[in-house]
Structure formats: C-alpha cells, structure tokens
Motif scaffolding. Structure first.
Motif, mmCIF file in Angstrom:
data_model
loop_
_atom_site.group_PDB
_atom_site.id
_atom_site.type_symbol
_atom_site.label_atom_id
_atom_site.label_comp_id
_atom_site.label_asym_id
_atom_site.label_seq_id
_atom_site.Cartn_x
_atom_site.Cartn_y
_atom_site.Cartn_z
ATOM 1 N N ILE A 154 -65.402 21.941 53.451
ATOM 2 C CA ILE A 154 -66.140 20.721 53.114
ATOM 3 C C ILE A 154 -67.258 20.995 52.113
ATOM 4 O O ILE A 154 -67.569 20.151 51.276
ATOM 5 N N PHE A 182 -63.652 11.330 52.257
ATOM 6 C CA PHE A 182 -63.598 12.493 51.396
ATOM 7 C C PHE A 182 -62.262 12.431 50.689
ATOM 8 O O PHE A 182 -61.252 12.088 51.296
ATOM 9 N N LYS A 187 -68.252 13.285 47.287
ATOM 10 C CA LYS A 187 -67.267 13.628 48.317
ATOM 11 C C LYS A 187 -65.857 13.728 47.737
ATOM 12 O O LYS A 187 -64.889 13.258 48.339
ATOM 13 N N ASN A 216 -64.037 22.454 58.191
ATOM 14 C CA ASN A 216 -65.441 22.051 58.165
ATOM 15 C C ASN A 216 -66.332 23.274 58.329
ATOM 16 O O ASN A 216 -66.212 24.009 59.296
#
Length: 147
Positions: A67, A142, A74, A92
């Motif tokens: 991420i 995202f 994003k 993540n």
C-alpha cells in the motif's frame, strides 16, 4: 490512585501480549499454518505478522505490491501488455484497515488453491490494460492502473 494505575497498566500489558489474530482464511504452506486477515490485508503465522519478504517467499509466482507504493491519489501505475496477465498480491504495510473492501472488477479476483477456509481477497489477476480497484462501498478506493 497509584495502586489502581499500576493494576490497570499490568492488565493492559497482560492482554496486549496474549492478543490472538482472528483470521478470515487459513492455509498450509511448506508445513506452516498461515493466516490471512482480510480487514488488514496481512498474513500471520502463530499470531506474528509476516514481513513483506516472508510473504514473497510464500508466493514466489506473485508480484507483491504494498500500500505504501500508492501515490497521494491512491493510484499505482504499472506497465502491462495488452494480452499479458500479471498475478498481483496486494499487501498492507500501513496501520490502515480495509474492512468491507472488495476487488473490482470481479473477474480480477483469484481463488487460491489449498485453503482450509475463507479466501485471500488481495490476490489479483490483472488482464491486459484493465484497471483494478480495491473499493469500499463508502466511496474510498485504491486503483492499480495498467498502461
């Protein structure tokens, strides 16, 4: 007052060290039991979070994108040929959570082989020049942009 503060601190420390990870998905890989927590997009083994390198070793055929590589809008831009497929694992590495996020289009979702239960929702199959979104019903998203 000081006595209550010490008792509260001791209880807080006790519960924080015994914290269990509630996995949405578990699977066996190389004799290890790995858990995937869908709301965090993170992998765990024995309640210990796996590093990015450990996840890359678990999924050697998959391109791991974290991420933190997404820009301020994003978006993550990558090059892909028109007829080429890319296997992407979205991971993540931030404190952010991803509760009720889904991958769109649905054709980009991938089922992983030997799962005991659940699914790994961050496995993505990018086909050609189609963009893929990790999207929340509330509007937050995202986007992986294929060029």
């Amino acid at each position: 007052m000081r006595k209550y503060f010490l008792i509260f601190t001791a209880l807080l420390l006790l519960f924080s060290f015994n914290q269990k990870v509630y996995a949405d998905c578990t699977f066996e890989k190389d004799g290890r039991t790995i858990a995937f927590v869908e709301d965090e997009l993170k992998f765990y083994e024995n309640s210990k979070e796996l590093s990015v390198d450990e996840v890359k070793n678990l999924f050697p055929d998959w391109e791991v994108i974290t991420i933190k590589y997404f820009d301020k809008n994003k978006k993550y831009i990558l090059k892909n040929r028109f007829f080429k497929k890319r296997q992407i694992l979205l991971l993540n590495d931030t404190p952010r959570t991803f509760h009720l996020f889904e991958i769109y289009p649905e054709t980009a979702r991938v089922k992983y082989g030997n799962l005991k239960e659940g699914e790994i929702k961050s496995l993505i199959l990018l086909r050609g020049k189609k963009n893929v979104r990790l999207k929340h019903a509330g509007g937050d998203e995202f986007e992986i942009v294929a060029r």
